[in-house]
Scaffold this motif. Sequence first.
Motif, PDB file in Angstrom:
ATOM      1  N   THR A 120      13.025  -3.987   7.133  1.00  0.00           N
ATOM      2  CA  THR A 120      13.990  -2.921   6.882  1.00  0.00           C
ATOM      3  C   THR A 120      13.277  -1.768   6.200  1.00  0.00           C
ATOM      4  N   VAL A 121      13.995  -0.649   6.060  1.00  0.00           N
ATOM      5  CA  VAL A 121      13.464   0.537   5.388  1.00  0.00           C
ATOM      6  C   VAL A 121      14.494   0.983   4.362  1.00  0.00           C
ATOM      7  N   GLU A 122      14.042   1.219   3.131  1.00  0.00           N
ATOM      8  CA  GLU A 122      14.914   1.659   2.050  1.00  0.00           C
ATOM      9  C   GLU A 122      14.292   2.892   1.402  1.00  0.00           C
ATOM     10  N   GLU A 123      14.900   4.043   1.666  1.00  0.00           N
ATOM     11  CA  GLU A 123      14.396   5.326   1.165  1.00  0.00           C
ATOM     12  C   GLU A 123      12.946   5.522   1.607  1.00  0.00           C
ATOM     13  N   ASN A 124      11.990   5.493   0.690  1.00  0.00           N
ATOM     14  CA  ASN A 124      10.581   5.706   1.085  1.00  0.00           C
ATOM     15  C   ASN A 124       9.773   4.408   1.109  1.00  0.00           C
ATOM     16  N   ARG A 125      10.477   3.268   1.167  1.00  0.00           N
ATOM     17  CA  ARG A 125       9.807   1.974   1.149  1.00  0.00           C
ATOM     18  C   ARG A 125      10.081   1.224   2.450  1.00  0.00           C
ATOM     19  N   ILE A 126       9.011   0.725   3.066  1.00  0.00           N
ATOM     20  CA  ILE A 126       9.094  -0.051   4.298  1.00  0.00           C
ATOM     21  C   ILE A 126       8.768  -1.499   3.951  1.00  0.00           C
ATOM     22  N   LEU A 127       9.734  -2.376   4.150  1.00  0.00           N
ATOM     23  CA  LEU A 127       9.532  -3.787   3.838  1.00  0.00           C
ATOM     24  C   LEU A 127       9.107  -4.520   5.105  1.00  0.00           C
ATOM     25  N   THR A 128       7.941  -5.149   5.059  1.00  0.00           N
ATOM     26  CA  THR A 128       7.416  -5.888   6.197  1.00  0.00           C
ATOM     27  C   THR A 128       7.273  -7.365   5.834  1.00  0.00           C
ATOM     28  N   LEU A 161       0.841  -1.199   0.000  1.00  0.00           N
ATOM     29  CA  LEU A 161       0.000   0.000   0.000  1.00  0.00           C
ATOM     30  C   LEU A 161       0.872   1.243   0.000  1.00  0.00           C
ATOM     31  N   THR A 162       0.251   2.374  -0.314  1.00  0.00           N
ATOM     32  CA  THR A 162       0.912   3.674  -0.341  1.00  0.00           C
ATOM     33  C   THR A 162       0.165   4.623   0.578  1.00  0.00           C
ATOM     34  N   THR A 163       0.907   5.412   1.348  1.00  0.00           N
ATOM     35  CA  THR A 163       0.313   6.340   2.295  1.00  0.00           C
ATOM     36  C   THR A 163       1.189   7.577   2.401  1.00  0.00           C
ATOM     37  N   GLU A 164       0.630   8.626   2.949  1.00  0.00           N
ATOM     38  CA  GLU A 164       1.407   9.862   3.095  1.00  0.00           C
ATOM     39  C   GLU A 164       2.439   9.734   4.210  1.00  0.00           C
ATOM     40  N   ALA A 165       2.046   9.120   5.334  1.00  0.00           N
ATOM     41  CA  ALA A 165       2.960   8.943   6.468  1.00  0.00           C
ATOM     42  C   ALA A 165       2.775   7.558   7.048  1.00  0.00           C
ATOM     43  N   ALA A 166       3.882   6.964   7.488  1.00  0.00           N
ATOM     44  CA  ALA A 166       3.837   5.648   8.124  1.00  0.00           C
ATOM     45  C   ALA A 166       4.637   5.703   9.414  1.00  0.00           C
ATOM     46  N   VAL A 167       4.020   5.249  10.496  1.00  0.00           N
ATOM     47  CA  VAL A 167       4.659   5.211  11.807  1.00  0.00           C
ATOM     48  C   VAL A 167       5.030   3.772  12.125  1.00  0.00           C
ATOM     49  N   ILE A 168       6.285   3.535  12.452  1.00  0.00           N
ATOM     50  CA  ILE A 168       6.747   2.204  12.833  1.00  0.00           C
ATOM     51  C   ILE A 168       6.777   2.139  14.352  1.00  0.00           C
ATOM     52  N   GLY A 169       5.865   1.361  14.930  1.00  0.00           N
ATOM     53  CA  GLY A 169       5.773   1.237  16.383  1.00  0.00           C
ATOM     54  C   GLY A 169       4.426   1.693  16.903  1.00  0.00           C
ATOM     55  N   ALA A 227       5.805   5.363   1.592  1.00  0.00           N
ATOM     56  CA  ALA A 227       5.331   6.531   2.336  1.00  0.00           C
ATOM     57  C   ALA A 227       6.249   7.720   2.091  1.00  0.00           C
ATOM     58  N   LYS A 228       5.673   8.892   2.010  1.00  0.00           N
ATOM     59  CA  LYS A 228       6.461  10.125   1.865  1.00  0.00           C
ATOM     60  C   LYS A 228       7.217  10.423   3.149  1.00  0.00           C
ATOM     61  N   HIS A 229       6.569  10.173   4.292  1.00  0.00           N
ATOM     62  CA  HIS A 229       7.172  10.439   5.593  1.00  0.00           C
ATOM     63  C   HIS A 229       7.178   9.138   6.402  1.00  0.00           C
TER      64      HIS A 229
END
Length: 484
Positions: free
Chosen positions: A194-202, A21-29, A209-211
């Motif tokens: 992990t996180v790579e630039e604007n991509r969060i791999l789960t 999915l794509t979102t404006e902001a993603a919070v990890i935690g 996400a932009k942020h």
Amino acid sequence: MESIWSKTSHLQKFPALQGDLTTEAAVIGGGLAGILIAFFLNQHNVNTIVLEADKIGSGQTKNTTAKITSQHNVIYSKLIKDFGEDKARQYAQANQQAIEEYRRIIQGQNIDCSFKECPSYLYSQSPEDIQMLEQETDAASRLGIHAEFTTQTELPFSVAGAVKFYGQAQFHPLDFLQSISESLSIFENTKVITVEENRILTEHGTVTAKHIIFASHFPFLNMPGFYFARMHQERSYVLALEKAAELEGMYLGVDTEALSFRSFHDTLLLGGGGHRTGENSAGGKYSFLREKSAQFYPQSKEITQWSAQDCMTLDSVPYIGQFASSTPNWYVATGFGKWGMTSSMVAAMLISDKIAGIDYPYGEIFSPLRFTPAPSAKTFLTEAGQAIKGLSKQVFSLPQENVAALPAGHGGVVEYNDKKIGVYKDEQENIFAVSIRCPHLGCQLEWNPDEKSWDCPCHGSRFDYKGNLLNNPAQVNLEVITNE
């Protein structure tokens, strides 16, 4: 070992992520900091999701003593000395505003979370600490906090002096969390790899996400930021007691064998026994608290016990803001010390305002960019990573005679073929053996007999006696060693 908050709350369940999915902001935690950040971003009309590896509130949020206070041990005289009065005032005003924000949200939304306004005290029984406490009172007052020095408390012993802060508060953190999380987009049981630039791999898909906000207690990425070199972790212990005193105020000692006190309805929370994670091989922390409870409240009854783990920064100020100079759209909230309630609210206000393009007036003091790691840190990390990679391939076989002398219900380190192995024997004399090389950066783990866990003295990762990961920054379980 279930906290009073876990025993008295029922949190809503959320689904796991399914697909990309794509979102404006993603919070990890999905602890209090992460949920508050998402809550504030939603108020700013920023489309936000939360990714939580387990259940919301399942980390440090459920283990706090839940004091909403700007009284963060003896800190204001130190901040004035180390940062200057202007930045020290930023810290004080940010945390005072955090208390007001809790009041605003709780009263505005009529949240039933046992919120109670009360004073907070730093106390000492030692006359040698009087001057320090008087200086802290003066420093806090200069920075705009309503503070006074006193010798009058509700404690079951006399004190040489105390710093009293007016207008502080306490609450039930999980009841509050439940209420503010109801309208959020949350994915539980979704571990970030992990996180790579604007991509969060789960484990279940990729989030673009932009942020991206790291609110996972201790950042799990070693680079950039090098937070592993800028923090350590500490543990502390709590007993919940019935038939003890009901206190109006909240208390924290600053002398030897310092204790923490606060009431939750008719239950007293007695805390203490703090130590750096990985430095409790002798154990006895709960026994210490039980001795104190028997001394001060002989009629009391213990109903539960638990422990907490806190990230401690180099200068006692949290890291809240831009994750690193090379990642302008990554943010971090960590290093809250033992003051996660107000620090979580400060993080929510600061980060959400920054993403929304609003000027937050108190942000400079918290900037993670105030630290520049040495150029050699990258080399060290690369070398350590190679060492860990080699360790992960080693397989041991542990003979029974090496653990025959270990008493049931105990753990410890045994030597086998010039290698150190962690062993625990349960009450039924089943043997659990693991590698005691921390998979984070290869430090040797130490046995914690109070919690039957393997703890890292370097960066605070923890594992249960079976090798299952309990606390980051490590991301994987320990290697299990087979018995012959």
